[in-house]
Design an enzyme around this catalytic site. Structure first.
Site, PDB file in Angstrom:
ATOM      1  N   GLU A 132      34.639  51.898  -4.156  1.00 24.71           N
ATOM      2  CA  GLU A 132      35.258  50.810  -3.388  1.00 24.71           C
ATOM      3  C   GLU A 132      36.634  51.231  -2.866  1.00 24.71           C
ATOM      4  O   GLU A 132      37.047  50.826  -1.780  1.00 24.71           O
ATOM      5  CB  GLU A 132      35.342  49.529  -4.251  1.00 24.71           C
ATOM      6  CG  GLU A 132      33.961  48.900  -4.396  1.00 24.71           C
ATOM      7  CD  GLU A 132      33.726  48.150  -5.694  1.00 24.71           C
ATOM      8  OE1 GLU A 132      34.684  47.788  -6.390  1.00 24.71           O
ATOM      9  OE2 GLU A 132      32.532  47.933  -6.020  1.00 24.71           O
ATOM     10  N   GLU A 157      28.566  57.282 -10.280  1.00 23.73           N
ATOM     11  CA  GLU A 157      28.219  55.946  -9.808  1.00 23.73           C
ATOM     12  C   GLU A 157      27.588  56.045  -8.425  1.00 23.73           C
ATOM     13  O   GLU A 157      28.309  56.085  -7.415  1.00 23.73           O
ATOM     14  CB  GLU A 157      29.468  55.065  -9.735  1.00 23.73           C
ATOM     15  CG  GLU A 157      30.145  54.841 -11.057  1.00 23.73           C
ATOM     16  CD  GLU A 157      30.930  53.526 -11.075  1.00 23.73           C
ATOM     17  OE1 GLU A 157      30.723  52.755 -12.003  1.00 23.73           O
ATOM     18  OE2 GLU A 157      31.709  53.282 -10.142  1.00 23.73           O
ATOM     19  N   LYS A 182      37.225  44.722 -11.795  1.00 25.18           N
ATOM     20  CA  LYS A 182      37.436  44.600 -10.343  1.00 25.18           C
ATOM     21  C   LYS A 182      38.423  43.455 -10.056  1.00 25.18           C
ATOM     22  O   LYS A 182      39.329  43.235 -10.841  1.00 25.18           O
ATOM     23  CB  LYS A 182      36.099  44.421  -9.617  1.00 25.18           C
ATOM     24  CG  LYS A 182      35.112  45.543 -10.000  1.00 25.18           C
ATOM     25  CD  LYS A 182      33.947  45.673  -9.089  1.00 25.18           C
ATOM     26  CE  LYS A 182      33.063  46.812  -9.575  1.00 25.18           C
ATOM     27  NZ  LYS A 182      31.964  47.075  -8.690  1.00 25.18           N
ATOM     28  N   ASN A 210      34.900  47.541 -15.895  1.00 25.90           N
ATOM     29  CA  ASN A 210      35.709  47.484 -14.680  1.00 25.90           C
ATOM     30  C   ASN A 210      35.679  46.044 -14.172  1.00 25.90           C
ATOM     31  O   ASN A 210      34.691  45.605 -13.600  1.00 25.90           O
ATOM     32  CB  ASN A 210      35.092  48.451 -13.657  1.00 25.90           C
ATOM     33  CG  ASN A 210      35.758  48.381 -12.297  1.00 25.90           C
ATOM     34  OD1 ASN A 210      36.780  47.712 -12.128  1.00 25.90           O
ATOM     35  ND2 ASN A 210      35.189  49.065 -11.314  1.00 25.90           N
ATOM     36  N   HIS A 266      37.095  55.372  -7.409  1.00 29.62           N
ATOM     37  CA  HIS A 266      35.967  54.440  -7.343  1.00 29.62           C
ATOM     38  C   HIS A 266      35.489  54.327  -5.886  1.00 29.62           C
ATOM     39  O   HIS A 266      36.300  54.366  -4.964  1.00 29.62           O
ATOM     40  CB  HIS A 266      36.393  53.069  -7.871  1.00 29.62           C
ATOM     41  CG  HIS A 266      35.230  52.156  -8.077  1.00 29.62           C
ATOM     42  ND1 HIS A 266      34.630  51.481  -7.040  1.00 29.62           N
ATOM     43  CD2 HIS A 266      34.525  51.842  -9.190  1.00 29.62           C
ATOM     44  CE1 HIS A 266      33.605  50.781  -7.517  1.00 29.62           C
ATOM     45  NE2 HIS A 266      33.525  50.981  -8.818  1.00 29.62           N
ATOM     46  N   SER A 311      25.141  48.819 -11.729  1.00 28.80           N
ATOM     47  CA  SER A 311      24.192  47.797 -12.199  1.00 28.80           C
ATOM     48  C   SER A 311      23.681  48.026 -13.620  1.00 28.80           C
ATOM     49  O   SER A 311      22.514  47.782 -13.905  1.00 28.80           O
ATOM     50  CB  SER A 311      23.032  47.647 -11.210  1.00 28.80           C
ATOM     51  OG  SER A 311      23.521  47.209  -9.955  1.00 28.80           O
ATOM     52  N   GLY A 357      26.792  47.077  -7.880  1.00 27.99           N
ATOM     53  CA  GLY A 357      26.806  45.658  -7.535  1.00 27.99           C
ATOM     54  C   GLY A 357      25.583  45.207  -6.755  1.00 27.99           C
ATOM     55  O   GLY A 357      25.569  44.119  -6.194  1.00 27.99           O
TER      56      GLY A 357
HETATM   57  P1  PGA Z   1      28.335  47.148 -11.259  1.00 20.92           P
HETATM   58  O1  PGA Z   1      29.686  47.958 -10.943  1.00 20.92           O
HETATM   59  O2  PGA Z   1      28.052  47.323 -12.742  1.00 20.92           O
HETATM   60  O3  PGA Z   1      28.652  45.722 -10.911  1.00 20.92           O
HETATM   61  O4  PGA Z   1      27.261  47.731 -10.407  1.00 20.92           O
HETATM   62  C1  PGA Z   1      29.952  49.202 -11.528  1.00 20.92           C
HETATM   63  C2  PGA Z   1      31.244  49.754 -10.980  1.00 20.92           C
HETATM   64  O5  PGA Z   1      31.532  49.549  -9.798  1.00 20.92           O
HETATM   65  O6  PGA Z   1      32.029  50.391 -11.712  1.00 20.92           O
END
Ligand code: PGA
Length: 253
Positions: free
Chosen positions: A98, A168, A11, A9, A96, A214, A174
């Protein structure tokens, strides 16, 4: 055992030239050795066309990070499944955290999007997960069950086959704080049990449930070893060809 899926992803990272650079590096690595793992990358919309061209004749599949539930209409700034399909998109990340948090996406809206993606033969990567506050107040299972049930509402058994689920935990995205393999496995096996109750155990065994939050080369192997973890949704660590490749390799073991 399911073939694992590792999806990146991106982003809101990578402009046009950076997209070219990252995909070229990734292809070079995967050309020398492509493990027995499904691999997808989900760049931003502005890079979808270029990524699609660069990925022609490659086993890396193309994904997107979001879409609207309507096919077309007056929805300024939005993109539809029909549009994504016309660029060869195979996967789309939906729900997601976010999107849920910053853009106030509801379970009902996500459910509409999942249905529309399937209609256009795009596989949804349906994300769900609890916040830190929800985990600390003992609500993890209740929260993910609610998201799962609402997200899959009205979806037939046949269509479920086209869906990938991504657990997730919001507190791990993140933040550098990964769920331990045991914490992730506990939720994955719970989700599989719920899918088996909603549908049946045979389909529940076959639905891929990815872990995201992460994931890095250092922790990927232990996470992917868990019986109910069928791959990963990778954010930060997919932005460099080397770390993404290491994670893909870890999924093969
Ligand atoms: P991250 O993000 O690996 O940076 O924690 C995962 C995601 O949001 O899909």
């Amino acid at each position: 055992m399911q073939k694992k899926l590792v999806a990146g992803n991106w982003k809101m990272y990578k402009d046009k030239s950076e997209t070219f650079e990252l995909i070229s590096q990734l292809k070079e690595k995967l050309n020398s050795f492509f493990p027995d793992v499904d691999v997808a990358i989900c760049p931003p919309f502005t890079s979808i066309e270029l990524a699609g061209e660069l990925l022609k004749n490659s086993k890396i599949q193309l994904g997107a990070q979001n879409m609207h539930s309507e096919v077309e209409g007056a929805f300024t700034g939005e993109v539809s499944a029909k549009m994504l399909k016309s660029f060869g998109v195979k996967f789309v990340i939906l729900g997601h955290s976010e999107r849920r948090t910053y853009f106030k996406e509801t379970d009902e809206f996500i459910n509409q999007k999942i249905k529309r993606a399937i209609e256009f033969d795009i596989k949804p990567i349906f994300c769900l997960g609890e916040t830190l506050e929800e985990r600390e107040s003992g609500k993890t299972f209740q929260v993910v069950e609610n998201q799962l049930t609402k997200g899959l509402s009205g979806i037939s058994r046949i269509d479920l086959e086209k869906i990938v689920i991504a657990y997730e935990p919001v507190w791990a995205i993140g933040t550098g704080k990964t769920a331990t393999p045991e914490q992730a496995q506990e939720v994955h096996s719970f989700l599989r049990k719920k899918i088996s109750e909603l549908y049946d155990s045979e389909i529940a065994m076959r639905v891929r449930i990815l872990y995201g939050g992460s994931v890095k080369p250092e922790n990927a192997r232990d996470l992917f070893k868990q019986p109910d973890i069928d791959g990963g949704l990778i954010g930060g660590a997919c932005l460099k060809a080397d770390s993404f490749y290491q994670i893909i390799l870890a999924a093969q073991d």
